[in-house]
Design a protein around this motif. Structure first.
Motif: not given
Length: 71
Positions: A35-45
Motif C-alpha cells: 500500500r505504501a508503494a502505491k501512495d503517490i503523495k507520500l511515496n514521491r520517489m
C-alpha cells in the motif's frame, strides 16, 4: 564478480534524507509495504515495496543503535 560470505547480507545504508522521507510512510502504513508503494503523495520517489521494506529494516536497526547509545 566478488561474492561476500555465504548467508551474510550487506546492510542497506540509510541517509538522513531517506529517514526523514520514510518516517511519514511508516507512520501511515506500518509494515504494509504494498500500500505504501502505491501512495503517490507520500511515496514521491516511487520506491517499490521491496525498497521500502529494506529501508524500514535499516531504519529500525538505526533506531535501536541510537536507543542503545543513549542508555
Amino acid at each position: 564478480m566478488l561474492a561476500g560470505p555465504p548467508g551474510k547480507k550487506r546492510p542497506t545504508k540509510l541517509s538522513v534524507d531517506d529517514a526523514n522521507y520514510l518516517e511519514p510512510i511508516i507512520k501511515k502504513y506500518g509494515d504494509n509495504y504494498e500500500r505504501a508503494a502505491k501512495d503517490i503523495k507520500l511515496n514521491r520517489m516511487q520506491w517499490t515495496a521491496n525498497q521500502i521494506a529494506k529501508k524500514h529494516e535499516s531504519y529500525n536497526n538505526l533506531m535501536k543503535e541510537i536507543d542503545e547509545e543513549q542508555q
